[in-house]
Design a protein around this motif. Sequence first.
Motif, PDB file in Angstrom:
ATOM      1  N   SER A  27       0.855  -1.258  -0.019  1.00 49.35           N
ATOM      2  CA  SER A  27      -0.072  -0.172   0.088  1.00 49.35           C
ATOM      3  C   SER A  27       0.861   1.355   0.083  1.00 49.35           C
ATOM      4  O   SER A  27       1.821   1.569  -0.789  1.00 49.35           O
ATOM      5  CB  SER A  27      -0.959   0.152   1.276  1.00 49.35           C
ATOM      6  OG  SER A  27      -1.980   1.024   1.114  1.00 49.35           O
ATOM      7  N   SER A  76       0.263  -1.402  -4.919  1.00 49.26           N
ATOM      8  CA  SER A  76       0.989   0.046  -4.980  1.00 49.26           C
ATOM      9  C   SER A  76       0.280   1.060  -5.431  1.00 49.26           C
ATOM     10  O   SER A  76      -0.733   1.240  -6.206  1.00 49.26           O
ATOM     11  CB  SER A  76       2.157  -0.410  -6.141  1.00 49.26           C
ATOM     12  OG  SER A  76       2.935   0.654  -6.355  1.00 49.26           O
ATOM     13  N   SER A  77       0.827   2.305  -5.109  1.00 49.28           N
ATOM     14  CA  SER A  77       0.361   3.631  -5.389  1.00 49.28           C
ATOM     15  C   SER A  77       1.342   4.579  -5.688  1.00 49.28           C
ATOM     16  O   SER A  77       1.372   5.693  -5.448  1.00 49.28           O
ATOM     17  CB  SER A  77      -0.669   4.077  -4.195  1.00 49.28           C
ATOM     18  OG  SER A  77       0.278   4.214  -2.994  1.00 49.28           O
ATOM     19  N   VAL A  78       2.445   4.017  -6.443  1.00 45.43           N
ATOM     20  CA  VAL A  78       3.576   4.816  -6.756  1.00 45.43           C
ATOM     21  C   VAL A  78       3.043   5.861  -7.810  1.00 45.43           C
ATOM     22  O   VAL A  78       2.222   5.754  -8.593  1.00 45.43           O
ATOM     23  CB  VAL A  78       4.733   4.195  -7.265  1.00 45.43           C
ATOM     24  CG1 VAL A  78       5.396   3.158  -6.413  1.00 45.43           C
ATOM     25  CG2 VAL A  78       4.221   3.220  -8.525  1.00 45.43           C
ATOM     26  N   LEU A  84       4.296  -5.823  -9.607  1.00 42.58           N
ATOM     27  CA  LEU A  84       3.337  -5.250  -8.760  1.00 42.58           C
ATOM     28  C   LEU A  84       2.135  -6.086  -8.674  1.00 42.58           C
ATOM     29  O   LEU A  84       1.891  -7.027  -9.680  1.00 42.58           O
ATOM     30  CB  LEU A  84       3.036  -4.120  -9.596  1.00 42.58           C
ATOM     31  CG  LEU A  84       3.823  -2.806  -9.894  1.00 42.58           C
ATOM     32  CD1 LEU A  84       3.451  -1.783 -10.914  1.00 42.58           C
ATOM     33  CD2 LEU A  84       4.196  -2.075  -8.843  1.00 42.58           C
ATOM     34  N   MET A 105       6.047  -5.273  -4.660  1.00 37.22           N
ATOM     35  CA  MET A 105       4.541  -4.121  -4.242  1.00 37.22           C
ATOM     36  C   MET A 105       3.527  -4.678  -4.474  1.00 37.22           C
ATOM     37  O   MET A 105       2.998  -4.783  -5.492  1.00 37.22           O
ATOM     38  CB  MET A 105       5.064  -2.946  -5.072  1.00 37.22           C
ATOM     39  CG  MET A 105       6.552  -2.486  -4.785  1.00 37.22           C
ATOM     40  SD  MET A 105       6.899  -0.923  -6.127  1.00 37.22           S
ATOM     41  CE  MET A 105       7.345   0.214  -4.811  1.00 37.22           C
ATOM     42  N   TYR A 124      -1.720  -6.808  -7.166  1.00 38.91           N
ATOM     43  CA  TYR A 124      -3.066  -6.136  -7.003  1.00 38.91           C
ATOM     44  C   TYR A 124      -4.137  -7.427  -6.713  1.00 38.91           C
ATOM     45  O   TYR A 124      -3.967  -8.530  -7.150  1.00 38.91           O
ATOM     46  CB  TYR A 124      -3.693  -5.385  -8.010  1.00 38.91           C
ATOM     47  CG  TYR A 124      -2.605  -4.047  -8.106  1.00 38.91           C
ATOM     48  CD1 TYR A 124      -2.971  -2.864  -7.091  1.00 38.91           C
ATOM     49  CD2 TYR A 124      -1.742  -3.915  -9.042  1.00 38.91           C
ATOM     50  CE1 TYR A 124      -2.352  -1.901  -7.310  1.00 38.91           C
ATOM     51  CE2 TYR A 124      -1.122  -2.690  -9.113  1.00 38.91           C
ATOM     52  CZ  TYR A 124      -1.292  -1.700  -8.342  1.00 38.91           C
ATOM     53  OH  TYR A 124      -0.254  -0.662  -8.187  1.00 38.91           O
ATOM     54  N   THR A 141       4.688   1.465  -0.440  1.00 39.56           N
ATOM     55  CA  THR A 141       5.301   1.359  -1.782  1.00 39.56           C
ATOM     56  C   THR A 141       5.762   2.546  -2.218  1.00 39.56           C
ATOM     57  O   THR A 141       6.795   2.890  -3.035  1.00 39.56           O
ATOM     58  CB  THR A 141       4.254   0.687  -2.829  1.00 39.56           C
ATOM     59  OG1 THR A 141       3.133   1.561  -2.984  1.00 39.56           O
ATOM     60  CG2 THR A 141       3.817  -0.678  -2.424  1.00 39.56           C
ATOM     61  N   ASN A 142       4.872   3.745  -1.692  1.00 40.26           N
ATOM     62  CA  ASN A 142       5.487   5.227  -2.100  1.00 40.26           C
ATOM     63  C   ASN A 142       6.879   5.294  -1.425  1.00 40.26           C
ATOM     64  O   ASN A 142       7.692   6.173  -1.968  1.00 40.26           O
ATOM     65  CB  ASN A 142       4.365   6.201  -1.661  1.00 40.26           C
ATOM     66  CG  ASN A 142       3.118   5.811  -2.333  1.00 40.26           C
ATOM     67  OD1 ASN A 142       2.359   5.304  -1.764  1.00 40.26           O
ATOM     68  ND2 ASN A 142       3.083   6.273  -3.498  1.00 40.26           N
TER      69      ASN A 142
END
Length: 187
Positions: A15, A39-41, A130, A36, A132, A18-19
């Motif tokens: 979550s 991920s919210s990069v 990544l 990740m 999800y 990951t930033n």
Amino acid sequence: VDRLERSNYVISALSISTNIAGEAVRQLRGCRGLFMTGSSVIGDGITPEEILLPFQYGAALFEANPGDEELRDYIKGLVNEGQESTIEALVAWYREADQVLRPTLGKSIGAGNWSNEIDNLDASRIPVVLVYGDQEQVIDRGYLEKARPGNWRKHGRVLEKDGHLANLDDPEAFTRLLAGFACETLD
């Protein structure tokens, strides 16, 4: 990060962490891969508004002390089929977190204080996967299609029947993916 004297390791980030990984990746000496999940990069002109799905209880992420019902509803939105014990554990962990961190993070994001994490990932040349859940309610899984091709684009995985915290919805499948990635990158 500068003082880490590790080599040949993989980081698993979840979550919003990951930033943090995306911000720090250029300084991760010896890191062989980033795994990740949810991920919210950000970067490459992609903003939080393009990443986040409309989520009724999302504001709780940036509140120091949300109400009990709001927090429980927020957490229920992170897991697809969360057992009561899992939800209770997540509520407790949330309450134990630094009360200053979440509002400060919200202010920073609101002010646009972030680096180009996508560029950082590409420049690092560290393999990235990544992951999800197909029941993701927080992040628009397709947002990275707007980003330029990177070393991570062909390495996406979607876990069926899982939500934002896919590691909790299906720990066995998550662990198999993570272990497979670690074996590939650490060989």
